[in-house]
Scaffold this active site. Structure first.
Site: not given
Length: 571
Positions: A194, A345, A446, A517
């Site tokens: 991240h 999200r 995912e 995404c």
């Protein structure tokens, strides 16, 4: 000149001065008895440390605006800290314990602070529970002062620096993004971590896998960082500096040339149209997405709202992220994007994204990436989830909102979330609060479980979005934050591609919109493969949108299909 090689993470070239972030020092508090004649000396050291911390906090307060709402939270935290340091009741209790038990002052202070904090946590009062963490934090500052431990302040990083660190947190990266940082050189962190994702969003050249790099470079040295070739050049000569300045000018010229795609649609050579959306982590990034010509927001990572709030307050206490605060953030993004769709999200906390919030449980999990995170955490904490849903539905009247649920692995999870959504709608209706009741609610694919059951999930979802980062890590059993297994993380692995194809087929059969995404949506090689597989909606870093339009314009769909077929048949 020294050259260090790492793993390319975020493209770009930066030239600046080295700024080395030291590894954190862990506070260790010993417990031992002292003599009576040592009492005054210990208490004097405590008072001196407290005054130093109060002086530091007042300095922070002087630097903050009294009118800017962005500084409001920081001011409240620091003012609360000062009141606690001067609380006569706590000071009296601590001194009595210290003089009675004759333990060293560091242990006595830590013991009483934790005891007091525990009483507040067990009070049953939300406000007092929040103050418990304030107690721990502020007296932790005093203990650090007494033990001569000075935690690094990420806000002290100067503009124009190339940052060298063992690792950075996501909240640190968010803070650095607001500065003119020339680059990041990190020992830890995978190419899909991240921190790296944020660095790409903010256009910060980044290299990972540079082992012990913060021990090999010194503050103030001139550094060139090349995120594409993964090279760090320390103390380069003037000729080398001029060569890289020329490359930077070439990069800038190329960006200018890409501007001709800014207001053009994304189409292939034979006229097949694509929708290119932006991934963002803060409301301010929506302005960047708009400026880069995004067709909308394909992923708003709301957990970064929590991270930026906590990070901005240095060692701030854990606190609740209120419905109103969230509402204002979502409203801002929706208004910025106008009629364009905005996919938000729900909270994807846990795992590698640790959030310091009073209303979320903290677990010491052996394998947090497999633990209580994302939709699992939201369903475990329905009050937190409903607070976010209320804020989302209240904001829905200000734009084209879509809600997305992360890390789904079963039909039951979606149904449980839908039950809570219905409760929120009923509550808002009863309270006569305006909202759009017809917001599309989709899910992220995912996990292998979601991909393999995507035909079933399609019956209860409004859209799919493939999160290829987690899909790859869970399918291959590879921690994407771990540079030691970085070579095994491969989004082109046949198992991953087949799961993507399964999801695309299920979405097409159900006539359901499907997008990508994950980081695959922002790299030229994978964009071509995804386009050939049938993906027509891609969400990426805003700065990748124009270059993706240029890439797609060079191919026909048949050529892209040939590229993807080659990958899918590569056994």
């Amino acid at each position: 000149m020294e050259v260090f090689l790492g793993i390319p993470a975020a493209d770009g070239i930066g030239i600046g001065t080295a700024f080395v972030i030291p590894d954190p020092v862990k506070r260790a508090i010993s417990q031992h008895h002292i003599k009576i004649d040592q009492l005054n000396d210990g208490w004097t050291r405590f008072e001196y440390a407290s005054q130093n911390v109060i002086f530091e906090l007042n300095s922070y307060l002087d630097s903050l605006s009294r009118t800017d709402p962005k500084d409001k939270i920081q001011r409240e935290v620091f003012e609360t800290y000062i009141l606690m340091l001067e609380d006569p009741v706590f000071l009296k209790e601590t001194r009595e314990f210290y003089e009675k038990e004759l333990f060293n002052i560091e242990y006595s202070l830590n013991f009483k602070a934790e005891e007091y904090a525990q009483r507040l946590r067990q009070s049953g009062n939300e406000y007092l529970s929040e103050r418990a963490q304030d107690i721990t934090d502020v007296f932790g500052r005093v203990l650090d002062e007494m033990l001569d431990i000075h935690p690094f302040d990420i806000n002290s990083v100067p503009d124009g620096a190339v940052i060298f660190a063992n690792a950075l947190s996501s909240s640190d990266t968010i803070i650095l993004s607001k500065r003119k940082i020339a680059g990041l050189a990190l020992s830890e962190g995978g190419v899909s971590s991240h921190v790296v994702i944020l660095a790409r969003n903010y256009g910060i050249p980044t290299i990972t896998g540079l082992e012990d790099i913060n021990k090999k470079v010194h503050n103030g040295e001139t550094v060139i960082i090349d995120g594409t070739s993964a090279e760090v050049l320390v103390s380069p000569d003037i000729t080398t500096i001029n060569e890289y300045k020329a490359k930077i000018r070439e990069e800038f010229q190329h960006k200018l040339e890409l501007k001709k795609y800014l207001n053009k649609p994304a189409v292939t050579q034979d006229g097949t149209k694509f929708e290119l959306f932006a991934n963002i982590g803060t409301p301010e990034e929506a302005e960047i997405a708009k400026a880069e010509g995004a067709d909308g927001i394909g992923l708003f990572r709301t957990e970064f709202l929590y991270m930026s709030q906590n990070g901005a307050s240095l060692n701030a206490a854990a606190r609740s992220f209120s419905e109103q605060t969230q509402f204002e953030a979502y409203k801002q993004v929706l208004q910025t994007m106008g009629d364009k769709p905005v996919t938000i999200r729900t909270l994807d906390a846990g795992g590698d994204k640790l959030i310091n919030a009073v209303d979320m449980p903290k677990f010491n999990e052996k394998n947090p990436l497999m633990g209580l995170r994302a939709i699992r955490l939201s369903l475990e904490c329905p009050n937190v989830f409903k607070t976010q849903l209320r804020a989302l539905y209240r904001a829905s009247v200000y734009g084209n909102l879509r809600i997305m649920l992360p890390l789904i692995s079963s039909v039951e999870q979606v149904k449980e979330a839908q039950t809570l959504i219905k409760q929120v709608k009923d509550e808002l209706t009863a309270e006569k609060i305006e909202f759009n009741p017809d917001i599309p609610v989709g899910i992220m694919i995912e996990t292998a479980a979601a991909a393999l059951t995507s035909d079933c999930l399609a019956k209860i979802s409004d859209f799919f979005s493939l999160g290829t980062n987690d899909l790859t890590q869970y399918t291959l059993g590879v921690d994407r934050e771990n540079q030691h297994v970085a070579g095994l993380y491969n989004e082109f692995n046949l198992a991953v591609l087949r799961l993507i194809q399964t999801t695309i087929t299920a979405a097409e059969d159900a006539k359901l919109p499907v997008s990508v995404c994950g980081e695959m949506a922002g790299r030229p090689d994978s964009i071509m493969v995804l386009a050939g597989m049938g993906i027509r909606n891609l969400s990426m870093s805003p700065k990748m949108i124009s270059s993706t339009k240029e890439l797609l314009s060079r191919f026909t769909i048949e050529e892209l299909k040939a590229i993807s077929d080659n990958r899918l048949n590569n056994i």
